[in-house]
Design a protein around this motif. Structure first.
Motif, PDB file in Angstrom:
ATOM      1  N   ARG A 244      -9.622 -13.283 -14.635  1.00  0.00           N
ATOM      2  CA  ARG A 244      -8.838 -14.144 -15.523  1.00  0.00           C
ATOM      3  C   ARG A 244      -7.555 -13.459 -16.005  1.00  0.00           C
ATOM      4  O   ARG A 244      -6.497 -14.068 -16.070  1.00  0.00           O
ATOM      5  CB  ARG A 244      -9.755 -14.503 -16.712  1.00  0.00           C
ATOM      6  N   SER A 245      -7.646 -12.181 -16.338  1.00  0.00           N
ATOM      7  CA  SER A 245      -6.484 -11.541 -16.960  1.00  0.00           C
ATOM      8  C   SER A 245      -5.498 -10.960 -15.938  1.00  0.00           C
ATOM      9  O   SER A 245      -4.386 -10.590 -16.318  1.00  0.00           O
ATOM     10  CB  SER A 245      -6.957 -10.439 -17.910  1.00  0.00           C
ATOM     11  N   VAL A 246      -5.895 -10.859 -14.672  1.00  0.00           N
ATOM     12  CA  VAL A 246      -4.967 -10.286 -13.688  1.00  0.00           C
ATOM     13  C   VAL A 246      -3.884 -11.325 -13.384  1.00  0.00           C
ATOM     14  O   VAL A 246      -4.178 -12.445 -12.971  1.00  0.00           O
ATOM     15  CB  VAL A 246      -5.693  -9.831 -12.406  1.00  0.00           C
ATOM     16  N   CYS A 247      -2.635 -10.950 -13.644  1.00  0.00           N
ATOM     17  CA  CYS A 247      -1.534 -11.915 -13.595  1.00  0.00           C
ATOM     18  C   CYS A 247      -1.179 -12.313 -12.166  1.00  0.00           C
ATOM     19  O   CYS A 247      -1.416 -11.572 -11.218  1.00  0.00           O
ATOM     20  CB  CYS A 247      -0.305 -11.314 -14.273  1.00  0.00           C
ATOM     21  N   GLU A 248      -0.562 -13.482 -12.067  1.00  0.00           N
ATOM     22  CA  GLU A 248      -0.210 -14.054 -10.757  1.00  0.00           C
ATOM     23  C   GLU A 248       1.153 -13.493 -10.324  1.00  0.00           C
ATOM     24  O   GLU A 248       2.155 -14.206 -10.229  1.00  0.00           O
ATOM     25  CB  GLU A 248      -0.168 -15.588 -10.828  1.00  0.00           C
ATOM     26  N   HIS A 249       1.185 -12.211 -10.111  1.00  0.00           N
ATOM     27  CA  HIS A 249       2.410 -11.555  -9.650  1.00  0.00           C
ATOM     28  C   HIS A 249       2.022 -10.334  -8.846  1.00  0.00           C
ATOM     29  O   HIS A 249       1.112  -9.604  -9.236  1.00  0.00           O
ATOM     30  CB  HIS A 249       3.282 -11.107 -10.849  1.00  0.00           C
ATOM     31  N   ILE A 250       2.719 -10.144  -7.731  1.00  0.00           N
ATOM     32  CA  ILE A 250       2.472  -8.926  -6.966  1.00  0.00           C
ATOM     33  C   ILE A 250       3.804  -8.328  -6.534  1.00  0.00           C
ATOM     34  O   ILE A 250       4.704  -9.047  -6.087  1.00  0.00           O
ATOM     35  CB  ILE A 250       1.542  -9.209  -5.762  1.00  0.00           C
ATOM     36  N   HIS A 251       3.921  -7.019  -6.750  1.00  0.00           N
ATOM     37  CA  HIS A 251       5.097  -6.300  -6.250  1.00  0.00           C
ATOM     38  C   HIS A 251       4.692  -5.679  -4.922  1.00  0.00           C
ATOM     39  O   HIS A 251       3.812  -4.815  -4.876  1.00  0.00           O
ATOM     40  CB  HIS A 251       5.546  -5.229  -7.254  1.00  0.00           C
ATOM     41  N   PHE A 252       5.302  -6.144  -3.837  1.00  0.00           N
ATOM     42  CA  PHE A 252       4.812  -5.838  -2.496  1.00  0.00           C
ATOM     43  C   PHE A 252       5.982  -5.278  -1.675  1.00  0.00           C
ATOM     44  O   PHE A 252       6.721  -6.035  -1.022  1.00  0.00           O
ATOM     45  CB  PHE A 252       4.313  -7.180  -1.915  1.00  0.00           C
ATOM     46  N   PRO A 253       6.168  -3.943  -1.715  1.00  0.00           N
ATOM     47  CA  PRO A 253       7.401  -3.368  -1.151  1.00  0.00           C
ATOM     48  C   PRO A 253       7.495  -3.496   0.377  1.00  0.00           C
ATOM     49  O   PRO A 253       6.644  -2.988   1.105  1.00  0.00           O
ATOM     50  CB  PRO A 253       7.325  -1.896  -1.562  1.00  0.00           C
ATOM     51  N   LEU A 254       8.560  -4.178   0.820  1.00  0.00           N
ATOM     52  CA  LEU A 254       8.777  -4.401   2.259  1.00  0.00           C
ATOM     53  C   LEU A 254       9.531  -3.216   2.876  1.00  0.00           C
ATOM     54  O   LEU A 254       9.220  -2.791   3.972  1.00  0.00           O
ATOM     55  CB  LEU A 254       9.589  -5.705   2.426  1.00  0.00           C
ATOM     56  N   GLN A 255      10.562  -2.747   2.211  1.00  0.00           N
ATOM     57  CA  GLN A 255      11.471  -1.653   2.636  1.00  0.00           C
ATOM     58  C   GLN A 255      12.424  -2.063   3.753  1.00  0.00           C
ATOM     59  O   GLN A 255      13.606  -1.830   3.663  1.00  0.00           O
ATOM     60  CB  GLN A 255      10.718  -0.360   3.036  1.00  0.00           C
ATOM     61  N   SER A 256      11.892  -2.640   4.864  1.00  0.00           N
ATOM     62  CA  SER A 256      12.785  -3.115   5.927  1.00  0.00           C
ATOM     63  C   SER A 256      12.071  -4.237   6.671  1.00  0.00           C
ATOM     64  O   SER A 256      10.837  -4.247   6.733  1.00  0.00           O
ATOM     65  CB  SER A 256      13.110  -1.983   6.906  1.00  0.00           C
ATOM     66  N   GLY A 257      12.877  -5.152   7.266  1.00  0.00           N
ATOM     67  CA  GLY A 257      12.267  -6.220   8.071  1.00  0.00           C
ATOM     68  C   GLY A 257      12.340  -5.895   9.549  1.00  0.00           C
ATOM     69  O   GLY A 257      11.922  -6.701  10.377  1.00  0.00           O
ATOM     70  N   SER A 258      12.886  -4.723   9.894  1.00  0.00           N
ATOM     71  CA  SER A 258      12.971  -4.331  11.308  1.00  0.00           C
ATOM     72  C   SER A 258      11.782  -3.436  11.648  1.00  0.00           C
ATOM     73  O   SER A 258      11.570  -2.406  10.998  1.00  0.00           O
ATOM     74  CB  SER A 258      14.280  -3.565  11.535  1.00  0.00           C
ATOM     75  N   ASP A 259      11.052  -3.811  12.690  1.00  0.00           N
ATOM     76  CA  ASP A 259       9.880  -3.003  13.059  1.00  0.00           C
ATOM     77  C   ASP A 259      10.286  -1.608  13.512  1.00  0.00           C
ATOM     78  O   ASP A 259       9.579  -0.627  13.263  1.00  0.00           O
ATOM     79  CB  ASP A 259       9.083  -3.717  14.160  1.00  0.00           C
ATOM     80  N   ARG A 260      11.457  -1.532  14.166  1.00  0.00           N
ATOM     81  CA  ARG A 260      11.920  -0.212  14.614  1.00  0.00           C
ATOM     82  C   ARG A 260      12.190   0.691  13.398  1.00  0.00           C
ATOM     83  O   ARG A 260      11.764   1.833  13.346  1.00  0.00           O
ATOM     84  CB  ARG A 260      13.208  -0.396  15.431  1.00  0.00           C
ATOM     85  N   VAL A 261      12.860   0.118  12.388  1.00  0.00           N
ATOM     86  CA  VAL A 261      13.166   0.928  11.197  1.00  0.00           C
ATOM     87  C   VAL A 261      11.878   1.250  10.431  1.00  0.00           C
ATOM     88  O   VAL A 261      11.704   2.369   9.936  1.00  0.00           O
ATOM     89  CB  VAL A 261      14.213   0.219  10.301  1.00  0.00           C
ATOM     90  N   LEU A 262      10.956   0.291  10.356  1.00  0.00           N
ATOM     91  CA  LEU A 262       9.687   0.585   9.664  1.00  0.00           C
ATOM     92  C   LEU A 262       8.994   1.774  10.316  1.00  0.00           C
ATOM     93  O   LEU A 262       8.435   2.640   9.632  1.00  0.00           O
ATOM     94  CB  LEU A 262       8.757  -0.644   9.679  1.00  0.00           C
ATOM     95  N   GLY A 263       9.087   1.843  11.661  1.00  0.00           N
ATOM     96  CA  GLY A 263       8.512   2.986  12.382  1.00  0.00           C
ATOM     97  C   GLY A 263       9.220   4.274  11.977  1.00  0.00           C
ATOM     98  O   GLY A 263       8.569   5.288  11.684  1.00  0.00           O
ATOM     99  N   LEU A 264      10.564   4.224  11.952  1.00  0.00           N
ATOM    100  CA  LEU A 264      11.329   5.428  11.578  1.00  0.00           C
ATOM    101  C   LEU A 264      11.030   5.848  10.136  1.00  0.00           C
ATOM    102  O   LEU A 264      11.081   7.023   9.788  1.00  0.00           O
ATOM    103  CB  LEU A 264      12.834   5.166  11.704  1.00  0.00           C
ATOM    104  N   MET A 265      10.712   4.854   9.297  1.00  0.00           N
ATOM    105  CA  MET A 265      10.403   5.155   7.888  1.00  0.00           C
ATOM    106  C   MET A 265       8.975   5.684   7.718  1.00  0.00           C
ATOM    107  O   MET A 265       8.579   6.072   6.639  1.00  0.00           O
ATOM    108  CB  MET A 265      10.523   3.880   7.046  1.00  0.00           C
ATOM    109  N   ARG A 266       8.205   5.601   8.779  1.00  0.00           N
ATOM    110  CA  ARG A 266       6.764   5.883   8.749  1.00  0.00           C
ATOM    111  C   ARG A 266       6.024   4.951   7.767  1.00  0.00           C
ATOM    112  O   ARG A 266       5.204   5.385   6.970  1.00  0.00           O
ATOM    113  CB  ARG A 266       6.468   7.354   8.439  1.00  0.00           C
ATOM    114  N   ARG A 267       6.368   3.680   7.845  1.00  0.00           N
ATOM    115  CA  ARG A 267       5.611   2.651   7.123  1.00  0.00           C
ATOM    116  C   ARG A 267       4.659   2.078   8.167  1.00  0.00           C
ATOM    117  O   ARG A 267       5.087   1.660   9.240  1.00  0.00           O
ATOM    118  CB  ARG A 267       6.524   1.552   6.582  1.00  0.00           C
TER     119      ARG A 267
END
Ligand code: SAM
Ligand code: SF4
Length: 435
Positions: free
Chosen positions: A244-267
């Motif tokens: 009940r008390s957990v709020c309807e909000h999530i901070h969900f860090p994307l960092q990049s939308g490019s799969d190549r860059v996500l790889g370089l970022m080690r995400r």
């Protein structure tokens, strides 16, 4: 995390008999609590220390302290560059602050940049700016190695608190009048991985912690920041939907939308999976708001990579995005990448991203016009009246005065990219704090 540390630093000094002043010139102790996540924080520290020097000459009783991530990163270099600094206290040594100040008085400049946390900052007294909200640290440090990020170097490996410890703190906070808590960790959903449940070989899980905090009487709102998308498991979604008390909000860090860059970022996720998690979360928790972090201009990012980010931002329809220009941090892998981008390219991409997100933020907020929301009043608003916050973490301005800490039911009347305009529902529209 820094705000939480600042409250503890102020709490320690206050418990020692000091009182806050708005005038640095008359202060006996000045603490600069620093952040090292991007380069401009470095520049600001040395600029601020330069401004403090003549004040210290005029007021020799003044003690200057540098705390936080930059203290941990720069260590002895701070007192080399600014010998008028009395104490350098790293991220793991906050509990030693009063002792260091006393020793500085007797023996001259002091530094403690120990490498491990023995006492959680949460165990220290706090001076809170808002009596109804509290930060609660559930874990410090991070075991990931995202190639752009300095956090593991300045905050060390992950160290979690026990569920019992966290719940005891939240109970005390509720007894002191706090109604909203924000659980803090660099990667909250790996909470507990470094612990075992007493008398078993099991590790405690973040979903369990959420349920335990939810059961504390008097706490009406629970938030947490940040989960790493890679570790966002279905049990956390279930717990969020059920509590009940957990709020309807999530901070969900994307960092990049490019799969190549996500790889370089080690995400360790890719854009398709990221978007499918969002769909799952939105399906399980209707009306949930989603915010994110995005870095523009990671070394080697091409125009095509950047368009990939714009594409994911269009599809994800974030309520808000914290957008950052990549900043090379000493000691991180990405800082040695040969293909650092020129400032003009990064700036131009950054502006395109901000423009797109502003439009989406406004559209998301416009969807709320006419709906009824629960607001927790935070205090006077910048536009007159008062400012409140929805469960979805949106700021709303109300023309009518209500005391801080009060819950008000209100109708959303206007939308802007970063806030809502609302009016309290007649007659009073106050809702009791759910227990
Ligand atoms: N633990 C969180 C996660 O995994 O996403 C991030 C915590 S970090 C303190 C906050 C944000 O700062 C990151 O999400 C990232 O977008 C940004 N950031 C970190 N290092 C950065 C850098 N070198 N340059 C620009 N932004 C950076
Ligand atoms: Fe930094 Fe977050 Fe990656 Fe940890 S998970 S290294 S805090 S960006």
């Amino acid at each position: 995390m820094n705000e939480h540390d600042s409250e503890r630093i102020a709490g320690l000094l206050q418990a020692d008999g000091l009182v806050a002043t708005a005038d640095a010139a008359e202060a006996e102790v000045v603490v600069l609590n620093t952040c090292a996540i991007r380069e401009n924080a470095d520049n600001r520290l040395y600029g601020n220390l330069g401004h403090l020097r003549p004040l210290k000459v005029a007021n020799p009783r003044m003690r200057i302290v540098v705390a936080g991530c930059l203290a941990q990163k720069d260590q002895g270099r701070i007192q080399e560059r600014a010998p008028w600094v009395d104490v350098v206290v790293g991220t793991h040594a906050l509990p030693e602050l009063l002792d260091l100040l006393r020793r500085a008085e007797l023996e001259g400049p002091q530094m403690d940049v120990r490498e491990t946390t023995e006492v959680f900052p949460s165990a220290l007294p706090a001076r809170r700016s808002d009596p109804h909200h509290a930060w609660v640290s559930i874990a410090v440090g991070c075991d990931n190695r995202c190639t752009f990020c300095i956090v593991p170097l300045v905050r060390g490996p992950q160290l979690s608190r026990s569920i019992e410890d966290v719940v005891a703190e939240v109970r005390d906070l509720a007894a002191a009048g706090v109604v909203e808590v924000s659980l803090l960790g660099q990667n909250v959903n790996t909470f507990g991985r470094d612990l075992t449940v007493p008398d078993s070989s099991r590790t405690p899980r973040f979903a369990e912690l959420l349920r335990a905090v939810d059961s504390v009487e008097g706490i009406a709102r629970v938030r947490f920041t940040s989960p790493h998308p890679h570790d966002f498991t279905p049990d956390v979604i279930e717990a969020m939907a059920a509590c009940r008390s957990v709020c309807e909000h999530i901070h969900f860090p994307l960092q990049s939308g490019s799969d190549r860059v996500l790889g370089l970022m080690r995400r360790s996720y890719r854009s398709k999976r990221y978007l499918s998690w969002l769909e799952l979360i939105r399906g399980a928790i209707p009306g949930i708001a989603v915010t994110t972090d995005i870095i523009v201009g990671f070394p080697g990012e091409t125009e095509e990579d950047f368009r990939g980010t714009l594409g994911v931002v269009e599809r994800a329809r974030f309520d808000q995005a914290y957008t950052f220009q990549y900043s090379a941090r000493p000691g991180t892998e990405a800082a040695t990448h040969p293909d650092q981008l020129p400032k003009e390219i990064v700036q131009e991409r950054f502006e395109r991203l901000v423009e797109l997100q502003e439009r989406i933020s406004l559209e998301r907020n416009m969807e709320l016009v006419g709906s009824t929301v629960e607001l927790l009043i935070e205090g006077p608003g910048r536009k007159g009246g008062v400012q409140g916050r929805t469960r979805t973490n949106k700021v709303a301005h109300l023309p009518t005065p209500y005391p801080a800490g009060e819950f008000v039911r209100a109708r959303v009347e206007s939308a802007h990219p970063h806030h809502l305009g609302a009016r309290a529902l007649a007659p009073a529209g106050r809702v009791p704090v759910p227990t």
